[in-house]
Design a protein around this motif. Sequence first.
Motif, mmCIF file in Angstrom:
data_model
loop_
_atom_site.group_PDB
_atom_site.id
_atom_site.type_symbol
_atom_site.label_atom_id
_atom_site.label_comp_id
_atom_site.label_asym_id
_atom_site.label_seq_id
_atom_site.Cartn_x
_atom_site.Cartn_y
_atom_site.Cartn_z
ATOM 1 N N PHE A 79 0.833 -1.209 0.000
ATOM 2 C CA PHE A 79 0.000 0.000 0.000
ATOM 3 C C PHE A 79 0.866 1.257 0.000
ATOM 4 N N LEU A 80 1.965 1.239 0.752
ATOM 5 C CA LEU A 80 2.858 2.397 0.772
ATOM 6 C C LEU A 80 3.476 2.638 -0.604
ATOM 7 N N LEU A 81 3.836 1.561 -1.311
ATOM 8 C CA LEU A 81 4.362 1.711 -2.665
ATOM 9 C C LEU A 81 3.308 2.313 -3.595
ATOM 10 N N HIS A 82 2.077 1.871 -3.425
ATOM 11 C CA HIS A 82 0.993 2.423 -4.240
ATOM 12 C C HIS A 82 0.793 3.903 -3.953
ATOM 13 N N ARG A 83 0.811 4.275 -2.690
ATOM 14 C CA ARG A 83 0.622 5.680 -2.327
ATOM 15 C C ARG A 83 1.786 6.535 -2.828
ATOM 16 N N ALA A 84 2.999 6.011 -2.711
ATOM 17 C CA ALA A 84 4.164 6.754 -3.205
ATOM 18 C C ALA A 84 4.061 6.972 -4.702
ATOM 19 N N ASN A 85 3.635 5.950 -5.425
ATOM 20 C CA ASN A 85 3.470 6.090 -6.863
ATOM 21 C C ASN A 85 2.365 7.081 -7.194
ATOM 22 N N TYR A 86 1.291 7.065 -6.419
ATOM 23 C CA TYR A 86 0.151 7.946 -6.686
ATOM 24 C C TYR A 86 0.488 9.402 -6.365
ATOM 25 N N LEU A 125 12.057 0.751 5.315
ATOM 26 C CA LEU A 125 12.805 1.213 4.147
ATOM 27 C C LEU A 125 11.884 1.906 3.151
ATOM 28 N N ILE A 126 10.695 1.372 2.948
ATOM 29 C CA ILE A 126 9.741 1.992 2.021
ATOM 30 C C ILE A 126 9.328 3.367 2.528
ATOM 31 N N LEU A 127 9.079 3.480 3.828
ATOM 32 C CA LEU A 127 8.745 4.786 4.400
ATOM 33 C C LEU A 127 9.908 5.762 4.238
ATOM 34 N N ALA A 128 11.139 5.255 4.404
ATOM 35 C CA ALA A 128 12.319 6.108 4.257
ATOM 36 C C ALA A 128 12.476 6.584 2.813
ATOM 37 N N ILE A 129 12.176 5.726 1.850
ATOM 38 C CA ILE A 129 12.262 6.113 0.437
ATOM 39 C C ILE A 129 11.277 7.235 0.140
ATOM 40 N N TYR A 130 10.087 7.126 0.691
ATOM 41 C CA TYR A 130 9.095 8.192 0.478
ATOM 42 C C TYR A 130 9.596 9.516 1.058
ATOM 43 N N GLN A 131 10.172 9.473 2.247
ATOM 44 C CA GLN A 131 10.727 10.690 2.841
ATOM 45 C C GLN A 131 11.864 11.238 1.985
ATOM 46 N N LEU A 132 12.679 10.351 1.445
ATOM 47 C CA LEU A 132 13.777 10.782 0.586
ATOM 48 C C LEU A 132 13.261 11.487 -0.664
ATOM 49 N N PHE A 133 12.255 10.920 -1.290
ATOM 50 C CA PHE A 133 11.725 11.505 -2.522
ATOM 51 C C PHE A 133 11.084 12.875 -2.279
ATOM 52 N N THR A 134 10.554 13.083 -1.089
ATOM 53 C CA THR A 134 9.939 14.384 -0.793
ATOM 54 C C THR A 134 10.975 15.473 -0.549
ATOM 55 N N THR A 135 12.270 15.104 -0.490
ATOM 56 C CA THR A 135 13.329 16.115 -0.349
ATOM 57 C C THR A 135 13.760 16.675 -1.701
ATOM 58 N N TYR A 136 13.095 16.303 -2.757
ATOM 59 C CA TYR A 136 13.502 16.687 -4.115
ATOM 60 C C TYR A 136 13.634 18.206 -4.248
ATOM 61 N N ASP A 138 15.022 20.360 -2.437
ATOM 62 C CA ASP A 138 14.739 21.099 -1.206
ATOM 63 C C ASP A 138 15.963 21.019 -0.300
ATOM 64 N N PRO A 139 16.904 21.940 -0.447
ATOM 65 C CA PRO A 139 18.129 21.902 0.363
ATOM 66 C C PRO A 139 17.889 22.162 1.847
ATOM 67 N N GLU A 140 16.677 22.582 2.205
ATOM 68 C CA GLU A 140 16.345 22.840 3.606
ATOM 69 C C GLU A 140 15.564 21.696 4.236
ATOM 70 N N ALA A 141 15.550 20.538 3.566
ATOM 71 C CA ALA A 141 14.746 19.410 4.034
ATOM 72 C C ALA A 141 15.469 18.633 5.129
ATOM 73 N N ARG A 142 15.831 19.327 6.188
ATOM 74 C CA ARG A 142 16.554 18.667 7.277
ATOM 75 C C ARG A 142 15.661 17.685 8.025
ATOM 76 N N GLU A 143 14.407 18.064 8.246
ATOM 77 C CA GLU A 143 13.511 17.179 8.982
ATOM 78 C C GLU A 143 13.244 15.894 8.211
ATOM 79 N N LYS A 144 13.085 15.997 6.886
ATOM 80 C CA LYS A 144 12.823 14.815 6.074
ATOM 81 C C LYS A 144 14.054 13.922 5.996
ATOM 82 N N ALA A 145 15.236 14.523 5.893
ATOM 83 C CA ALA A 145 16.469 13.733 5.901
ATOM 84 C C ALA A 145 16.641 13.023 7.239
ATOM 85 N N TYR A 146 16.310 13.731 8.323
ATOM 86 C CA TYR A 146 16.375 13.125 9.659
ATOM 87 C C TYR A 146 15.380 11.964 9.766
#
Length: 337
Positions: A79-86, A125-136, A138-146
């Motif tokens: 489901f997380l993969l589906h949501r990330a794709n959507y 890991l899937i949740l972490a990938i989603y957080q990583l992709f949302t840093t696109y 965005d050099p100030e994405a410290r919270e998402k990198a954390y």
Amino acid sequence: MRVAYNKYSRRFDFSAPPTFVPVLLACIVCWVVSYLYSVGYPVYGEVSATPLWNTICQALPGKEFTYIIGMALMFGGAFLLHRANYVLVLIREKTMLPFLFYVLFISTNPDFFPLKSTSVGVFCLILAIYQLFTTYHDPEAREKAYSAALLIGIGSLLWIHLLWFLPLFWLGMYNFRSLTPRTFIASLLGVATVYWFLLGWCVWQRDFTLFSVPFSTLFKVRFLATDGIVLLDWISIMAIALLTVVASLNIVMHDTEDSLRSRQFLSFLIAMSVWAFSLYFLYEQVSEEFLETACVPASILIAHFFTVTRGKIVFWSFFATVAVLIATLFIRIWNFL
């Protein structure tokens, strides 16, 4: 000819209910059959496993509960993969294929039944990938990198080798133009937060095996002995690997058809699949676990291929893949009896 091709393309949508529902039901049947024959059960701890995972293995109350947890984690990850794709538009057409392929890959490999240390690790890991992709960009994405690194750290408490994906995340942040000294330090703090609390617990208990045992296995490289693997075990692995290669080549050859952001996301998933398959051959003792992590990028890449590509060969390749994976599972179960 063009009208017939378009008609053929519209008629066969692999994510449509007439195809999606039977394949999904077949995957559930795989779980039921595995449950009846106790494939992978009981779940044992290992000397090289993390003490937390060994404790969980001892606390599992019964067979039914173990299989329910394993299936819930599988569907949750799908489901997380589906949501990330959507949300992130990894595939330019709406489709449920990432969900379906992930469920299919997990449900047709007896090495993943019913519950592994990577079952929770891959979910993180899937949740972490989603957080990583949302840093696109965005050099100030410290919270998402954390948050991404924190999730990897949490997953590593059950499977320490998950930490090997942290350098890959830094590469992804660099490609997404979000890697800065601050975001890099934030990612280090994400992992350090988990192990800081773990260190405090070890000091309180005066027992540092939670550190010494897992990290002692992290750098023990032992190449996979392929001569000990029978041909039947290779069939499903090679099928997924071959489809991943074909899907990756199709993305590279037709990269202009996707948006720039989608191309960079897909490029990261290609790199992740190569990384996971490489670690699969480097760590014989946890090769099945790395194979399970490879199912995450492979699901999206292969779903992209079967969504944007049309033709009779593609059509029959889809159903041949489903049939081969399910048949291989049942044959392997039969051989185990």
